[in-house]
Write a protein that holds these residues in place. Sequence first.
Motif, PDB file in Angstrom:
ATOM      1  N   CYS A 163       6.398  -6.991  17.096  1.00  0.00           N
ATOM      2  CA  CYS A 163       4.957  -6.761  17.200  1.00  0.00           C
ATOM      3  C   CYS A 163       4.511  -6.737  18.668  1.00  0.00           C
ATOM      4  O   CYS A 163       5.245  -7.182  19.551  1.00  0.00           O
ATOM      5  CB  CYS A 163       4.218  -7.890  16.487  1.00  0.00           C
ATOM      6  N   SER A 171       3.536  -5.539   6.695  1.00  0.00           N
ATOM      7  CA  SER A 171       2.999  -4.734   7.786  1.00  0.00           C
ATOM      8  C   SER A 171       2.563  -3.380   7.221  1.00  0.00           C
ATOM      9  O   SER A 171       3.060  -2.961   6.183  1.00  0.00           O
ATOM     10  CB  SER A 171       4.053  -4.550   8.888  1.00  0.00           C
ATOM     11  N   PRO A 174       4.051 -11.576  11.842  1.00  0.00           N
ATOM     12  CA  PRO A 174       4.443 -10.306  12.465  1.00  0.00           C
ATOM     13  C   PRO A 174       5.796 -10.408  13.163  1.00  0.00           C
ATOM     14  O   PRO A 174       6.091 -11.425  13.796  1.00  0.00           O
ATOM     15  CB  PRO A 174       3.322 -10.051  13.482  1.00  0.00           C
TER      16      PRO A 174
END
Length: 408
Positions: free
Chosen positions: A204, A177, A201
């Motif tokens: 998120c 990320s 992710p």
Amino acid sequence: MLLYLCAMTYISSDVSPQAAIIGAGPAGLMAAEILATQGVQVAVYDRMPSPGRKFLLAGRGGLNLTHSEPLPAFLDRYGPARARMEAALAALAPTEVVAWCEGLGQPTFVGSSGRVFPKAFKASPLLRAWLRRLEGLGVVLHSQHEWTGWADDGALRFANGATVRPDAAVLALGGASWPRLGADGGWTRLLPGVAISPLRPANCGFEIAWSETFRSRFAGTPLKRIALVFGGRVVRGEAMISEAGIEGGAVYALSAPLRDAIAAGGPVTLGVDLRPDVALDDLRVKLDAPRKGMSLSSFLRKQAALPPVAVGLVQEARHAGVTTDLAELIKALPLKLVAPRPLARAISTAGGLALAELDAGYMLRTRPGVFAAGEMLDWEAPTGGYLLQACFATGAAAARGVLAYLAA
Ligand SMILES: Cc1cc2nc3c(=O)[nH]c(=O)nc-3n(C[C@H](O)[C@H](O)[C@H](O)COP(=O)(O)OP(=O)(O)OC[C@H]3O[C@@H](n4cnc5c(N)ncnc54)[C@H](O)[C@@H]3O)c2cc1C
């Protein structure tokens, strides 16, 4: 204790062993500190011009270092990874992270939710003190050294042509990320033959096909004091309407099951209770009152005490054809989530180097002398200090593994 005694035996010999740490984030720096304290010559390599960039970004939100809840509940936050990470998390427990932070001259406090922060509420003073301590321990930091794998003779190879052959190496390369901060998941191509689950992710936001009217009016508006409901779980807190959909603490708390449900079968519906403190029947009574020519939005604001953004959500649902009565809509507003926001925008990364690839000392089973720690490993946890805590703890565990390996 045994590990330290072994290491001290080793270090009392004439030769100081050398360790390379690749990745100057919290996991790598914690490994560096423990190794250097035990007399190992430590060199830390990072591709970026300065260390701890994501740590500094985490500081913008106050730097939630860890959590004060009892250890068994704390350990449960790591879900299926708990069993393999428990020993590391118990060996460098939240109380020890607090003591470590305070030992660096940064007092901490416990917030109302049990989260632990440095009183400075940012990362820079802590990182500065930490780097000073590391320097004092003889740790050498090599910035702008991008690790690109191993040379034929087993040396660590860097993009600038440098090679080094330490006695042991710790990989602490992070997730993927916020890649501009250094960790971009490129390491997944550098470990052939090692099981790595796809990076995804975690913590998120999600994409929602807002109408243009709603998006232009409410993007950037917080939704306060709501409850989100998915898969039988209810999370109270806050969310934020974004251009692309929805994000924020309450959404992150449900993001793992939401992400997995979308991956399993397309869009999913997240329920939003816009008035979690009011019972459905009470709300119904209020909404049964005559409208007396009031517009729907004025009526909802007056009778249900909804802020404009919540009224906008109700109207958005009705325009989309949801016909449930108003009270039910307010208590269980359906939001269709299309996809998770991209990994680059997530708080953290799920997936990574399979924990089964590591022995109890965090050494790669297929590469003796090479250890791994931090967010690059395949675990995930909610926000609340669990991320940094696991990075510190696995960094420390890898360092203890290195000491045992060197001693052997
Ligand atoms: C906005 C935001 C807020 C956050 N807030 C919190 C919080 O309050 N509390 C919390 O617990 N967690 C928080 N986190 C998560 C936390 O910051 C991370 O989990 C943590 O930094 C991961 O540590 P790490 O050492 O594993 O990896 P990183 O911190 O990502 O460090 C990895 C390092 O490896 C380097 N690297 C990568 N590849 C190479 C290569 N090939 N060669 C050389 N160097 C390389 C990178 O440059 C980087 O410096 C937040 C994250 C974000 C994005």
